[in-house]
Design a protein around this motif. Structure first.
Motif, mmCIF file in Angstrom:
data_model
loop_
_atom_site.group_PDB
_atom_site.id
_atom_site.type_symbol
_atom_site.label_atom_id
_atom_site.label_comp_id
_atom_site.label_asym_id
_atom_site.label_seq_id
_atom_site.Cartn_x
_atom_site.Cartn_y
_atom_site.Cartn_z
ATOM 1 N N ARG A 1 -56.278 42.767 42.342
ATOM 2 C CA ARG A 1 -56.250 43.107 43.764
ATOM 3 C C ARG A 1 -57.558 43.906 44.122
ATOM 4 N NH1 ARG A 1 -53.595 39.064 44.961
ATOM 5 N NH2 ARG A 1 -51.116 39.222 45.121
ATOM 6 N N ASP B 1 -59.144 35.705 42.552
ATOM 7 C CA ASP B 1 -57.827 34.938 42.861
ATOM 8 C C ASP B 1 -57.195 34.752 41.550
ATOM 9 O OD1 ASP B 1 -57.802 33.818 45.818
ATOM 10 O OD2 ASP B 1 -59.915 33.386 44.825
ATOM 11 N N ASP C 1 -53.131 34.805 41.711
ATOM 12 C CA ASP C 1 -52.390 35.122 42.849
ATOM 13 C C ASP C 1 -51.487 33.923 43.084
ATOM 14 O OD1 ASP C 1 -52.225 36.294 45.773
ATOM 15 O OD2 ASP C 1 -52.685 34.284 46.000
ATOM 16 N N THR C 2 -50.147 34.164 43.383
ATOM 17 C CA THR C 2 -49.332 32.787 43.544
ATOM 18 C C THR C 2 -49.736 31.637 44.669
ATOM 19 O OG1 THR C 2 -47.396 34.410 42.894
ATOM 20 C CG2 THR C 2 -47.016 32.194 43.909
ATOM 21 N N ALA C 3 -50.259 32.660 45.716
ATOM 22 C CA ALA C 3 -50.841 31.678 46.867
ATOM 23 C C ALA C 3 -52.098 30.774 46.420
ATOM 24 C CB ALA C 3 -51.098 32.192 48.010
ATOM 25 N N ARG D 1 -40.747 34.165 41.716
ATOM 26 C CA ARG D 1 -40.437 34.489 42.784
ATOM 27 C C ARG D 1 -41.629 35.329 43.331
ATOM 28 N NH1 ARG D 1 -36.593 37.722 43.280
ATOM 29 N NH2 ARG D 1 -36.202 37.980 40.972
ATOM 30 N N GLY D 2 -42.581 35.941 42.241
ATOM 31 C CA GLY D 2 -43.482 36.904 42.723
ATOM 32 C C GLY D 2 -44.668 36.522 43.346
ATOM 33 N N ASN D 3 -45.506 37.565 44.031
ATOM 34 C CA ASN D 3 -46.612 37.269 44.775
ATOM 35 C C ASN D 3 -47.802 37.092 43.690
ATOM 36 O OD1 ASN D 3 -45.323 37.816 47.125
ATOM 37 N ND2 ASN D 3 -45.677 39.768 46.942
ATOM 38 N N VAL D 4 -47.622 37.545 42.417
ATOM 39 C CA VAL D 4 -48.410 37.545 41.299
ATOM 40 C C VAL D 4 -47.845 36.838 40.033
ATOM 41 C CG1 VAL D 4 -50.102 38.706 39.939
ATOM 42 C CG2 VAL D 4 -49.568 39.529 42.244
ATOM 43 N N SER E 1 -44.418 38.547 38.355
ATOM 44 C CA SER E 1 -43.566 37.669 37.689
ATOM 45 C C SER E 1 -44.355 37.367 36.406
ATOM 46 C CB SER E 1 -43.286 36.144 38.197
ATOM 47 O OG SER E 1 -42.666 36.372 39.453
ATOM 48 N N GLU F 1 -45.913 44.980 44.909
ATOM 49 C CA GLU F 1 -45.487 43.924 44.967
ATOM 50 C C GLU F 1 -44.580 43.342 43.710
ATOM 51 O OE1 GLU F 1 -48.865 41.127 45.692
ATOM 52 O OE2 GLU F 1 -49.939 42.688 44.532
#
Length: 361
Positions: free
Chosen positions: A146, A151, A205-207, A120-123, A38, A35
């Motif tokens: 991961r 989180d 984690d970005t989310a 823009r990253g997922n992490v 960032s 993934e």
């Protein structure tokens, strides 16, 4: 206040330190990260540090999808120009320029929020300019995030300390959470008090970051790293401090003046109010200073308590790459210096004289 009770309590904490040393999560071996990652670097007047930090990040392995974003927070010493030069030479680097910090924000949370907005990253991996990561450090950090299903993870960098003041105070950073924080419980518990993190190297984690409100949620917190972990927990997430000994190192402060001012800006926030801060210092003094005083008066219980305190420091130092001898022998003095810095922090806070990098905090 009996030195016997202090000695028994110090002994229990020594055992707890040893247990935590075994339970401390270690980042796994580096595997290619599929993934986008960032890496986010806030800087303000870091002309001597920005290039070494960025060079180490750009030498990272197992990160085929990497973006590095630097937020220059109105530097005046040439930091922005150095970062811009690295961006010109490496397309993975972008520089975002800042100016005025909005009312109600502190400088670092604002810089981190701007960085996250640009990522823009997922992490998201937040890193401070005084940190140097190993080539596999970031990949291993993401791997830990991961693999554990957490989180947020915060691998604590090895803290290099050279001067007497640094050697007295800096080892207390890792020792404090190894001795006092039940790590396995902390990573799953929603309790704010069971939280430890270090913004020098923090992976989220970005989310989960956005669910928690990100740095907007902690905009006015001096200890924004711990506050961010608490926000993640409040949003239903989980996180914990981890072992960063082999993946990153830092020298936070160079000598007494920098160390004094660095801690004076933030230790008041560790307690939250004067009473809580006084209580924290008082308990530490009861646990680790009283036995040493009793020992010097010939008390065997005091000797046992002092030995337990030294043993706890030795365990923490060996587990985190610090210097065990002779530094651990000065643990009671370290606690006294910590108490002084806490008092100084509150004095500056109440008088409005606490500053960092030219801004009031």
């Amino acid at each position: 206040m009996s030195p016997v009770a202090s000695a028994v309590a110090a002994g229990v904490l020594t055992v707890h330190t040893a247990v935590n040393a075994r339970l401390l999560r270690v980042p796994p071996s580096a595997e290619p990260v599929a993934e986008l990652v960032s890496v986010l670097l806030p800087v303000r007047d870091e002309v001597e540090r920005v290039v070494p930090c960025l060079s180490a990040v750009l030498a990272s392995v197992a990160l085929p999808h990497l973006e590095v974003i630097v937020y220059d927070d109105a530097s005046t010493d040439g930091t922005a120009e150095l970062a811009g030069g690295m961006a010109d030479r490496d397309g993975r680097v972008r520089v975002v320029h800042g100016s005025t910090v909005p009312v109600g924000w502190l400088g670092k949370p604002h810089a981190c929020a701007r960085l996250a907005d640009a990522a823009r990253g997922n992490v998201l991996v937040f890193i401070d300019a005084d940190v140097t990561v190993a080539p596999d450090g970031i990949a291993r950090t993401v791997g830990l995030l991961r693999a554990t299903g957490l989180d947020l993870v915060s691998p604590y960098p090895r803290q290099d300390a050279h001067t007497l003041a640094e050697r007295l105070v800096q080892p207390l950073l890792q020792w404090s959470w190894l001795a006092l924080l039940p790590l396995r419980l902390a990573e799953r518990s929603p309790r704010p008090s069971l939280s430890a993190a270090n913004g020098q190297l923090l992976c989220v984690d970005t989310a989960a970051y956005h669910r928690a409100g990100g740095h907007t949620r902690v905009r006015d917190h001096v200890l924004e790293d711990i506050a961010l972990l608490r926000a993640v927990k409040a949003a239903g997430g989980h996180g914990v401090v981890a072992d960063g000994t082999d993946i990153a190192y830092t020298r936070m402060y160079n000598g007494w003046p920098a160390l004094r001012d660095g801690y004076a800006k933030s230790l008041w926030a560790a307690g939250g109010n004067i009473g809580a801060s006084a209580g924290q210092v008082g308990v530490l003094a009861w646990l680790f200073v009283l036995p040493a005083i009793a020992m010097m008066r010939g008390s065997r219980a005091g000797l046992a308590g002092y030995v337990a305190a030294v043993a706890s420091r030795v365990i923490a130092a060996r587990r985190t790459g610090g210097r065990a001898w002779p530094d651990a022998l000065a643990h009671p003095l370290s606690i006294c210096v910590y108490g002084y810095l806490t008092a100084l922090s509150w004095i500056r806070r109440l008088h409005g004289t606490a500053t960092w990098k030219g801004r009031r905090v």
